[in-house]
Scaffold this active site. Structure first.
Site, short mmCIF file in Angstrom:
data_model
loop_
_atom_site.label_atom_id
_atom_site.label_comp_id
_atom_site.label_asym_id
_atom_site.label_seq_id
_atom_site.Cartn_x
_atom_site.Cartn_y
_atom_site.Cartn_z
CG HIS A 1 -8.71 0.81 -4.55
ND1 HIS A 1 -9.62 1.68 -4.00
CD2 HIS A 1 -7.49 1.20 -4.08
CE1 HIS A 1 -8.99 2.55 -3.22
NE2 HIS A 1 -7.69 2.29 -3.25
CG ASP B 1 -2.08 0.91 1.15
OD1 ASP B 1 -2.01 1.87 0.36
OD2 ASP B 1 -3.06 0.70 1.89
C1 HEM Z 1 -3.94 2.62 -4.48
C2 HEM Z 1 -5.62 -0.05 -0.83
C3 HEM Z 1 -8.57 3.57 0.48
C4 HEM Z 1 -6.70 6.31 -3.02
C5 HEM Z 1 -4.16 1.59 -3.62
C6 HEM Z 1 -3.53 0.30 -3.70
C7 HEM Z 1 -3.99 -0.44 -2.65
C8 HEM Z 1 -4.93 0.37 -1.94
C9 HEM Z 1 -3.61 -1.85 -2.32
C10 HEM Z 1 -2.55 -0.15 -4.79
C11 HEM Z 1 -1.12 0.07 -4.39
C12 HEM Z 1 -0.75 1.51 -4.21
O1 HEM Z 1 -0.58 2.25 -5.19
O2 HEM Z 1 -0.67 1.93 -3.07
C13 HEM Z 1 -6.56 0.71 -0.15
C14 HEM Z 1 -7.30 0.25 1.01
C15 HEM Z 1 -8.13 1.28 1.37
C16 HEM Z 1 -7.91 2.37 0.44
C17 HEM Z 1 -7.17 -1.11 1.66
C18 HEM Z 1 -9.11 1.36 2.50
C19 HEM Z 1 -8.99 0.67 3.61
C20 HEM Z 1 -8.33 4.63 -0.37
C21 HEM Z 1 -8.97 5.91 -0.29
C22 HEM Z 1 -8.45 6.68 -1.27
C23 HEM Z 1 -7.47 5.87 -1.97
C24 HEM Z 1 -10.04 6.32 0.73
C25 HEM Z 1 -8.75 8.12 -1.66
C26 HEM Z 1 -9.91 8.70 -1.55
C27 HEM Z 1 -5.78 5.55 -3.68
C28 HEM Z 1 -4.96 6.07 -4.76
C29 HEM Z 1 -4.17 5.01 -5.21
C30 HEM Z 1 -4.52 3.86 -4.37
C31 HEM Z 1 -4.96 7.50 -5.30
C32 HEM Z 1 -3.13 5.03 -6.32
C33 HEM Z 1 -3.76 4.85 -7.66
C34 HEM Z 1 -2.70 4.93 -8.76
O3 HEM Z 1 -2.11 6.01 -8.92
O4 HEM Z 1 -2.46 3.92 -9.43
N1 HEM Z 1 -5.02 1.61 -2.53
N2 HEM Z 1 -6.96 1.98 -0.47
N3 HEM Z 1 -7.43 4.64 -1.40
N4 HEM Z 1 -5.50 4.24 -3.48
FE1 HEM Z 1 -6.27 3.09 -2.02
#
Ligand code: HEM
Length: 394
Positions: free
Chosen positions: A301, A214
């Site tokens: 996601h 993450d």
């Molecule tokens: C990407 C998990 C909540 C925004 C990711 C990734 C994972 C992840 C595994 C892919 C790896 C990475 O780039 O870090 C989660 C989990 C969440 C959560 C488990 C809740 C418990 C959120 C929330 C937001 C968010 C609330 C924003 C409102 C993003 C963004 C990316 C991302 C902007 C990168 C996308 C990219 O540029 O490819 N998240 N996330 N996430 N997440 Fe989350």
């Protein structure tokens, strides 16, 4: 062995020139030796263009404490608290006790301590401060999947303490809370942990409690600077922070096949690579399809949060894992999740539109629920002899 690309904080902070510096074991920009890459055992200087705790790597333990201002506190009194806290932040980061420290022997250098101070929305309701409310700084509007609880939401001030160990964090939190007592009282506390290092001590992207890497796609270099730091008036060099306490349903997540878990995100669990690539930092290819079916699902996601799905909007995420046990109606209940935090120059332009997009179309919503929400303005860093938010309150 890791590429250094995703390790913001060492070369990254040094490269930005103004981020809070590191005194012990400081990495020279461009140096490749293992000691320079070591995570933990650091001493971050508090002074610089940016507060430390934004670009510095997430240490093992973090505690966020939100405070409510006492009704008597006006702009002048808040300025007094900021002067006191600035002295505390500088002393504690350097490993020195604060004035009147009741447990001075707990102050220690080399524990990667950083303290990030923030101001909540009500600060800008104080007489004389309305005109200084930063553009784009606002509460997060209600989302369909939210189940927010007061006990994890709101706050007029934030102190986010991070360090290698919980004892150092507890000491710093106690000092800040004690010194704030004439001005503010704690509203909520959230504790979490992160593992940003592999078995050999090399920095890595940490994992959340679903087991996912993450933070992989966090911005770096000039994109990072433009994403995070404000250029707006007194806040130039500062940023805006969203804190969301997001409960994760581990029981129902555990029932999914590994393949299904990977499709929900669009990335592999072991390497963190996009399902369209082979390595963690490969670009996510949102156009790839097999037999007309997109490899990264429409509701994955990583697609719905991706900048190209969001008019280029980005943020810097810096989460902490939490577990929480409570005695409810005669038995222990446990919950777990992510203290999701995101830094950006403008909450209105960056976090909110992306969050709306996720609220409407993210497969992950079935297993995650926001139960807390708070927003803070993070003043720029301060020079020796100056103090936090002096440009606002001085
Ligand atoms: C990407 C998990 C909540 C925004 C990711 C990734 C994972 C992840 C595994 C892919 C790896 C990475 O780039 O870090 C989660 C989990 C969440 C959560 C488990 C809740 C418990 C959120 C929330 C937001 C968010 C609330 C924003 C409102 C993003 C963004 C990316 C991302 C902007 C990168 C996308 C990219 O540029 O490819 N998240 N996330 N996430 N997440 Fe989350």
């Amino acid at each position: 062995r890791l590429s250094r690309r995703h390790v913001f904080g060492y070369a990254g902070a040094a490269g930005l020139g103004g981020a809070a510096g590191v005194v012990a074991g400081r990495a020279t920009a461009g140096s490749d030796d293992a000691a320079a890459q070591r995570v933990g055992g650091r001493t971050y200087l508090a002074h610089g263009d940016h507060q430390s705790g934004i670009l510095t790597p997430t240490p093992a333990v973090g505690e966020l404490v939100a405070f409510d201002l006492l009704p008597s506190v006006d702009r002048t009194a808040l300025g007094r608290l900021m002067r006191v806290w600035s002295g505390d932040v500088a002393a504690l980061a350097a490993g020195r006790p604060v004035p009147g420290d009741a447990a001075p022997d707990l102050a220690q250098a080399g524990v990667s301590l950083s303290i990030l101070i923030g101001l909540g929305p009500r600060v800008f309701d104080l007489p004389g401060l309305a005109a200084a409310r930063p553009t784009g700084f606002q509460e997060i509007p209600p989302m369909a999947h939210d189940r927010l609880e007061d006990r994890w939401s709101g706050g007029d001030l934030l102190a986010w303490v991070s360090a290698d160990d919980a004892t150092s964090v507890a000491h710093a939190v106690r000092r800040l809370t004690t010194d704030a007592a004439p001005f503010a009282r704690p509203r909520w506390t959230q504790r979490g942990s992160w593992r940003p290092v592999d078995a050999d001590g090399n920095p890595v992207t940490g994992r959340n409690l679903f087991g996912q890497l993450d933070g992989s796609a966090n911005p770096s270099g000039e994109t990072l600077t433009a994403t995070v730091f404000s250029t707006d008036g007194w806040l130039a060099g500062g940023t805006q922070l969203v804190v969301r306490r997001i409960e994760m349903n581990l029981a129902t997540w555990d029932e999914l096949t590994r393949d299904r878990q990977e499709r929900v995100i669009g990335r592999a669990l072991d390497t963190g690579a996009p399902l369209t690539g082979t390595a963690e930092h490969d670009d996510v290819d949102l156009t790839a399809a097999v037999d007309g079916v997109p490899v990264i699902a429409a509701d994955a996601h990583a697609r719905v949060a991706h900048p190209s799905h969001n008019s280029g909007r980005r943020m810097l995420r810096r989460g902490l894992n939490y577990t929480h046990e409570e005695w409810i109606d005669g038995s222990w209940t446990s919950s777990a999740g992510l203290i999701f935090t995101a830094f950006q120059a403008s909450i209105a332009d960056q976090f909110i539109p992306v969050q709306r997009m996720l609220d409407q179309g993210d497969a992950l919503n079935e297993w995650t629920t926001a139960i807390g929400s708070a927003v803070f303005v993070i003043p720029p860093g301060f020079a020796e002899g100056a103090w936090l938010a002096q440009g606002l309150l001085g």
